[in-house]
Design a protein around this motif. Structure first.
Motif, PDB file in Angstrom:
ATOM      1  N   LEU A   6       3.114 -14.711 -44.141  1.00  0.00           N
ATOM      2  CA  LEU A   6       3.905 -15.963 -44.741  1.00  0.00           C
ATOM      3  C   LEU A   6       5.159 -16.587 -44.024  1.00  0.00           C
ATOM      4  CD1 LEU A   6       3.193 -15.133 -48.058  1.00  0.00           C
ATOM      5  CD2 LEU A   6       2.469 -16.266 -46.795  1.00  0.00           C
ATOM      6  N   SER A   7       6.011 -16.828 -44.375  1.00  0.00           N
ATOM      7  CA  SER A   7       6.943 -17.307 -44.187  1.00  0.00           C
ATOM      8  C   SER A   7       7.965 -17.212 -43.102  1.00  0.00           C
ATOM      9  CB  SER A   7       7.932 -18.233 -44.541  1.00  0.00           C
ATOM     10  OG  SER A   7       7.175 -19.082 -45.462  1.00  0.00           O
ATOM     11  N   PHE A   8       8.408 -15.385 -43.536  1.00  0.00           N
ATOM     12  CA  PHE A   8       8.456 -14.617 -42.605  1.00  0.00           C
ATOM     13  C   PHE A   8       8.046 -14.373 -41.056  1.00  0.00           C
ATOM     14  CE2 PHE A   8       9.268 -13.777 -47.015  1.00  0.00           C
ATOM     15  CZ  PHE A   8      11.178 -13.794 -47.057  1.00  0.00           C
ATOM     16  N   ARG A   9       6.376 -14.316 -40.427  1.00  0.00           N
ATOM     17  CA  ARG A   9       6.213 -14.237 -39.827  1.00  0.00           C
ATOM     18  C   ARG A   9       6.421 -15.341 -38.713  1.00  0.00           C
ATOM     19  NH1 ARG A   9       2.999 -10.470 -39.084  1.00  0.00           N
ATOM     20  NH2 ARG A   9       1.355  -9.785 -37.430  1.00  0.00           N
ATOM     21  N   PRO A  10       6.796 -14.330 -37.129  1.00  0.00           N
ATOM     22  CA  PRO A  10       6.265 -15.499 -36.646  1.00  0.00           C
ATOM     23  C   PRO A  10       5.991 -16.991 -36.448  1.00  0.00           C
ATOM     24  CG  PRO A  10       6.427 -13.664 -35.596  1.00  0.00           C
ATOM     25  CD  PRO A  10       6.474 -13.505 -36.841  1.00  0.00           C
ATOM     26  N   ARG A  11       6.222 -18.286 -36.063  1.00  0.00           N
ATOM     27  CA  ARG A  11       5.155 -19.084 -36.639  1.00  0.00           C
ATOM     28  C   ARG A  11       4.843 -19.478 -35.602  1.00  0.00           C
ATOM     29  NH1 ARG A  11      11.231 -21.392 -39.069  1.00  0.00           N
ATOM     30  NH2 ARG A  11      10.895 -20.194 -41.335  1.00  0.00           N
ATOM     31  N   THR A  12       4.330 -21.111 -35.987  1.00  0.00           N
ATOM     32  CA  THR A  12       3.072 -21.186 -34.455  1.00  0.00           C
ATOM     33  C   THR A  12       3.539 -22.050 -33.740  1.00  0.00           C
ATOM     34  OG1 THR A  12       2.181 -22.924 -36.242  1.00  0.00           O
ATOM     35  CG2 THR A  12       1.069 -20.627 -36.284  1.00  0.00           C
ATOM     36  N   LYS A  13       4.426 -22.443 -33.521  1.00  0.00           N
ATOM     37  CA  LYS A  13       5.634 -23.088 -32.999  1.00  0.00           C
ATOM     38  C   LYS A  13       6.861 -23.209 -32.778  1.00  0.00           C
ATOM     39  CE  LYS A  13       6.456 -28.627 -32.583  1.00  0.00           C
ATOM     40  NZ  LYS A  13       7.279 -30.206 -33.239  1.00  0.00           N
ATOM     41  N   HIS A  14       7.322 -23.015 -31.317  1.00  0.00           N
ATOM     42  CA  HIS A  14       8.689 -22.667 -30.945  1.00  0.00           C
ATOM     43  C   HIS A  14       9.523 -23.528 -31.359  1.00  0.00           C
ATOM     44  CE1 HIS A  14      11.946 -21.407 -28.351  1.00  0.00           C
ATOM     45  NE2 HIS A  14      11.701 -20.524 -28.301  1.00  0.00           N
ATOM     46  N   ASP A  15      10.884 -22.704 -32.508  1.00  0.00           N
ATOM     47  CA  ASP A  15      12.105 -23.375 -33.111  1.00  0.00           C
ATOM     48  C   ASP A  15      13.093 -24.189 -32.317  1.00  0.00           C
ATOM     49  OD1 ASP A  15      11.330 -21.623 -35.174  1.00  0.00           O
ATOM     50  OD2 ASP A  15      12.001 -20.311 -35.383  1.00  0.00           O
ATOM     51  N   SER A  57      -1.272 -15.372 -25.491  1.00  0.00           N
ATOM     52  CA  SER A  57      -0.908 -13.733 -25.131  1.00  0.00           C
ATOM     53  C   SER A  57      -0.194 -13.410 -26.647  1.00  0.00           C
ATOM     54  CB  SER A  57      -0.018 -14.111 -23.657  1.00  0.00           C
ATOM     55  OG  SER A  57       1.275 -14.030 -23.825  1.00  0.00           O
ATOM     56  N   ASP A  58       0.250 -11.723 -25.904  1.00  0.00           N
ATOM     57  CA  ASP A  58       0.812 -10.792 -27.096  1.00  0.00           C
ATOM     58  C   ASP A  58       1.924 -12.098 -27.725  1.00  0.00           C
ATOM     59  OD1 ASP A  58       1.654  -8.124 -29.209  1.00  0.00           O
ATOM     60  OD2 ASP A  58       2.966  -8.752 -27.381  1.00  0.00           O
ATOM     61  N   LEU A  59       2.275 -12.329 -28.478  1.00  0.00           N
ATOM     62  CA  LEU A  59       3.807 -12.912 -28.682  1.00  0.00           C
ATOM     63  C   LEU A  59       5.171 -12.295 -27.873  1.00  0.00           C
ATOM     64  CD1 LEU A  59       4.518 -15.468 -30.064  1.00  0.00           C
ATOM     65  CD2 LEU A  59       5.007 -14.181 -32.280  1.00  0.00           C
ATOM     66  N   VAL A  60       5.530 -10.362 -28.456  1.00  0.00           N
ATOM     67  CA  VAL A  60       6.156 -10.284 -27.980  1.00  0.00           C
ATOM     68  C   VAL A  60       6.353 -10.370 -26.727  1.00  0.00           C
ATOM     69  CG1 VAL A  60       7.750  -8.118 -27.749  1.00  0.00           C
ATOM     70  CG2 VAL A  60       6.450  -8.782 -30.062  1.00  0.00           C
ATOM     71  N   GLU A 117       8.524 -11.548 -21.716  1.00  0.00           N
ATOM     72  CA  GLU A 117       8.116 -11.490 -20.145  1.00  0.00           C
ATOM     73  C   GLU A 117       8.567 -13.397 -19.545  1.00  0.00           C
ATOM     74  OE1 GLU A 117       8.574  -8.948 -18.322  1.00  0.00           O
ATOM     75  OE2 GLU A 117       8.877  -7.810 -19.520  1.00  0.00           O
ATOM     76  N   LEU A 118       8.007 -14.247 -20.697  1.00  0.00           N
ATOM     77  CA  LEU A 118       7.046 -15.517 -20.181  1.00  0.00           C
ATOM     78  C   LEU A 118       8.253 -16.618 -20.210  1.00  0.00           C
ATOM     79  CD1 LEU A 118       3.515 -15.455 -21.177  1.00  0.00           C
ATOM     80  CD2 LEU A 118       4.256 -14.702 -18.779  1.00  0.00           C
ATOM     81  N   LEU A 119       8.797 -16.245 -21.556  1.00  0.00           N
ATOM     82  CA  LEU A 119       9.737 -17.357 -22.398  1.00  0.00           C
ATOM     83  C   LEU A 119      11.217 -17.040 -21.459  1.00  0.00           C
ATOM     84  CD1 LEU A 119       8.621 -18.131 -25.566  1.00  0.00           C
ATOM     85  CD2 LEU A 119       8.786 -19.649 -22.927  1.00  0.00           C
ATOM     86  N   PRO A 120      12.628 -17.923 -21.308  1.00  0.00           N
ATOM     87  CA  PRO A 120      13.755 -17.624 -20.655  1.00  0.00           C
ATOM     88  C   PRO A 120      14.391 -16.597 -22.132  1.00  0.00           C
ATOM     89  CG  PRO A 120      13.338 -20.245 -20.900  1.00  0.00           C
ATOM     90  CD  PRO A 120      12.390 -19.472 -21.554  1.00  0.00           C
ATOM     91  N   PRO A 121      15.633 -15.685 -21.933  1.00  0.00           N
ATOM     92  CA  PRO A 121      15.745 -14.724 -22.591  1.00  0.00           C
ATOM     93  C   PRO A 121      16.414 -15.134 -23.806  1.00  0.00           C
ATOM     94  CG  PRO A 121      16.504 -14.601 -20.296  1.00  0.00           C
ATOM     95  CD  PRO A 121      15.724 -16.008 -20.245  1.00  0.00           C
ATOM     96  N   SER A 122      16.174 -15.164 -25.211  1.00  0.00           N
ATOM     97  CA  SER A 122      16.550 -15.454 -26.455  1.00  0.00           C
ATOM     98  C   SER A 122      16.886 -15.303 -26.880  1.00  0.00           C
ATOM     99  CB  SER A 122      15.397 -16.599 -26.701  1.00  0.00           C
ATOM    100  OG  SER A 122      14.567 -15.797 -26.657  1.00  0.00           O
ATOM    101  N   LYS A 123      18.297 -15.169 -28.077  1.00  0.00           N
ATOM    102  CA  LYS A 123      17.881 -14.013 -29.200  1.00  0.00           C
ATOM    103  C   LYS A 123      16.806 -13.547 -30.113  1.00  0.00           C
ATOM    104  CE  LYS A 123      23.055 -15.203 -29.976  1.00  0.00           C
ATOM    105  NZ  LYS A 123      23.619 -15.873 -31.310  1.00  0.00           N
ATOM    106  N   LYS A 124      15.958 -14.771 -30.259  1.00  0.00           N
ATOM    107  CA  LYS A 124      14.583 -14.356 -30.941  1.00  0.00           C
ATOM    108  C   LYS A 124      13.072 -13.739 -30.279  1.00  0.00           C
ATOM    109  CE  LYS A 124      11.194 -16.151 -33.139  1.00  0.00           C
ATOM    110  NZ  LYS A 124      10.628 -16.398 -34.862  1.00  0.00           N
ATOM    111  N   ALA A 125      13.530 -13.182 -28.924  1.00  0.00           N
ATOM    112  CA  ALA A 125      13.233 -12.601 -27.573  1.00  0.00           C
ATOM    113  C   ALA A 125      13.505 -10.980 -28.545  1.00  0.00           C
ATOM    114  CB  ALA A 125      13.660 -12.194 -26.260  1.00  0.00           C
ATOM    115  N   VAL A 126      14.962 -10.960 -28.151  1.00  0.00           N
ATOM    116  CA  VAL A 126      15.422  -9.057 -28.497  1.00  0.00           C
ATOM    117  C   VAL A 126      14.966  -8.948 -30.604  1.00  0.00           C
ATOM    118  CG1 VAL A 126      17.964  -8.248 -29.235  1.00  0.00           C
ATOM    119  CG2 VAL A 126      17.761  -9.742 -27.431  1.00  0.00           C
ATOM    120  N   SER A 127      15.285  -9.768 -31.113  1.00  0.00           N
ATOM    121  CA  SER A 127      14.785  -9.425 -33.103  1.00  0.00           C
ATOM    122  C   SER A 127      13.419  -9.288 -32.619  1.00  0.00           C
ATOM    123  CB  SER A 127      14.911 -10.993 -33.707  1.00  0.00           C
ATOM    124  OG  SER A 127      14.166 -11.632 -33.337  1.00  0.00           O
TER     125      SER A 127
END
Length: 554
Positions: free
Chosen positions: A461-470, A283-286, A291-301
């Motif tokens: 590149l490395s600045f784009r959201p990655r293919t695996k959750h951190d 699904s759309d990453l943002v 909407e699908l994952l627990p609240p996080s700083k990553k979601a805000v950024s």
């Protein structure tokens, strides 16, 4: 111990479909959950009164990447009944002064076109631009689309570093084009394609001339029956491999075990829980992070990252053929830079918009009833401003979409009439519309941005959201906003990276090769080798030097 591994995929867009088939081929039991009643995501069709419309993409680029995914699944486009139709010319680019520039894969036609506007020296500069774009294309395929950037250290990869400057990521595509094309007309004609990345040509990195390159070197193609036919074929391949598709089914959340920190499956809107060893989000990453994952700083950024543009798209059923329009038509605004500023800086629709008109029935008559045309018009516009106060917008800049749609429709009718002579307004018998709001509603696209996150340098590149959750193990991503980026062929390449990463983590073999171009070798005639050293020039130089010494010095 012999129980097959399982995976659940959220979303049946291009990345989800390709990943499902790849994982199934590796022996993983795959379930795909899709909120809509069709697969393909934005690569879907609208049918109305015998007319067929491509809701999203309407042209196929980088055909080798499409062929590769089918080859990796032990089949081919041809074997799956996909016929690619070549669109010639590529585009007709219409200007406000009444002139039209035709872009083509035919070198002889391009030579005449370039020399018409830039003189005899212009064609040499065009070939030099093609050489640079070729480097962008080939280096990007090998070192970006086929390599995962799992950390910032990947930027220092020895195989990649030599190409970093050669890709011109720190200059805009407009600046690079201006080095080779001396007229404003051709600079515009060779940079409007940055809109495929949802970016202004004045902001998009020079690397993306690779898009114009693939159009001119490999052509623009259209699958007979509509773009969705390719995704439909991939879906069927996956089903043959055992993939289960559950359509018209929404996901409420990705389940995460708080103790182990791993994804364990998903909970559907109905409350049903589907457990799995692997969760892959298409699904759309943002949207997924918020909407699908627990609240996080990553979601805000992620929500604060610059997004691509959106579009107002019209789908018109015509009561006649419009011969003045070709398969792919681009109408460029006279106030070219200002129109992009309206879109990307003010999130509006320009007073005079640039827009793209596709007539699929010109290349594939099955797209419309006999004696009629099917027309799709895409007008790039700003994405939704969901928090205007934070952006400092004043009331007169507020987005009024009903008014924008009316303005866009009127501008299209008037521009086409003035530039081509075709009066199409009175021949539209039916209309469908997509706006940023409907793009968001239908496909859960954050802000209605049709191409995901922006592709500025600090979003690739490395600045784009990655293919695996951190932080959450067993949770992976594929799609427009993750590496390597947006566009169907790019997302298909991304599915190979993500699924390869999953299989590596599971310590399972990858049931496909690295891919890439293979030379045909039949006999010794095909052996590579450098030409033998020609000593004649050296002998002539020595003879001339000796003659000079005898005549002048001695």
């Amino acid at each position: 111990m012999n129980k097959p591994r399982s995976a659940v995929i959220v979303g049946a867009g291009a990345g989800g479909i390709a990943s499902a088939a790849r994982l199934a081929k590796a022996g993983i039991r795959v379930t795909v959950i899709e909120k809509n009643d069709f697969t393909g995501g934005r690569c879907s069709l609208i049918h109305r009164g015998g007319h067929r419309f491509d809701q999203g993409p309407s042209l196929l680029l980088l055909p080798d990447l499409f062929q590769e995914v089918f080859t990796d699944l032990d089949t081919s486009l041809e074997a799956e009944g996909i016929e690619l139709l070549k669109c010639e010319p590529n585009y007709n680019v219409w200007f406000g002064d009444g002139e039209c520039v035709e872009l083509s894969t035919d070198v002889a036609r391009m030579k005449k076109t370039i020399e018409r506007w830039e003189g005899k020296d212009g064609f040499a500069r065009y070939l030099a631009w093609m050489q640079e774009a070729h480097t962008h294309y080939e280096a990007s395929i090998v070192h970006v689309l086929k390599k995962n950037f799992t950390s910032y250290w990947a930027l220092g990869r020895p195989s990649f570093l030599p190409y970093l400057l050669a890709l011109h990521p720190f200059e805009s595509i407009w600046r690079r084009a201006s080095k080779y094309f001396m007229t404003e007309r051709l600079r515009r004609a060779f940079t409007f394609g940055s809109m495929y990345m949802g970016m202004s040509p004045f902001e998009a990195p020079g690397t993306y001339s690779l898009l114009q390159y693939t159009e001119l070197a490999e052509g623009i193609w259209y699958p007979r029956g509509g773009f969705q036919k390719v995704l439909e074929a991939l879906t069927k391949v996956g089903e043959r491999l055992g993939v289960e598709y559950r359509l018209s089914t929404s996901v409420r959340q990705v389940n995460v075990d708080n103790y182990s920190g791993r994804a364990t499956g998903v909970t559907l809107a109905s409350g049903e829980i589907i457990n799995a060893d692997i969760v892959l989000v298409n699904s759309d990453l943002v949207y997924a992070y918020n909407e699908l994952l627990p609240p996080s700083k990553k979601a805000v950024s992620l929500s604060k990252k610059p997004a691509s543009c959106s579009s107002i798209s019209f789908y018109w059923s015509m009561d006649k053929v419009i011969p003045e329009l070709h398969t792919h038509n681009v109408f460029l605004a006279d106030e070219f830079k200002e129109s992009f500023d309206d879109i990307f800086k003010r999130q509006q629709i320009p007073t005079e918009p640039s827009f793209y008109v596709n007539v699929p029935s010109r290349v594939d008559p099955s797209a419309a009833p006999n004696g009629r045309d099917t027309i799709v018009v895409l007008v790039p516009c700003g994405h939704l401003l969901e928090n205007q106060a934070d952006r400092g917008l004043n009331p007169q800049n507020a987005q009024e979409w009903e008014n924008m749609v009316t303005r866009a429709r009127n501008a299209i009718f008037e521009t086409i009439r003035l530039r081509t002579g075709a009066d199409i307004a009175s021949h539209v018998v039916d209309e469908d519309i997509n706006t940023p709001a409907t793009w968001k509603e239908k496909f859960n696209l954050d802000k209605g941005a049709i191409l995901g996150l922006s592709h500025s340098f600090f979003n690739v590149l490395s600045f784009r959201p990655r293919t695996k959750h951190d932080e959450i193990s067993n949770l992976y991503f594929v799609g427009a906003s993750t590496h390597p980026g947006t566009g169907v062929p790019i997302v298909l390449a991304g599915s190979k990276l993500t699924t390869g990463q999953i299989l590596d983590d599971l310590r399972l073999p990858r049931p496909w090769t690295a891919g890439g171009h293979k030379r045909r070798i039949v006999s010794s005639l095909d052996k590579l080798g450098r030409p033998p050293l020609d000593l004649l020039p050296f002998a002539l130089i020595l003879f001339a030097a000796l003659l000079y010494w005898l005549v002048v010095v001695a």
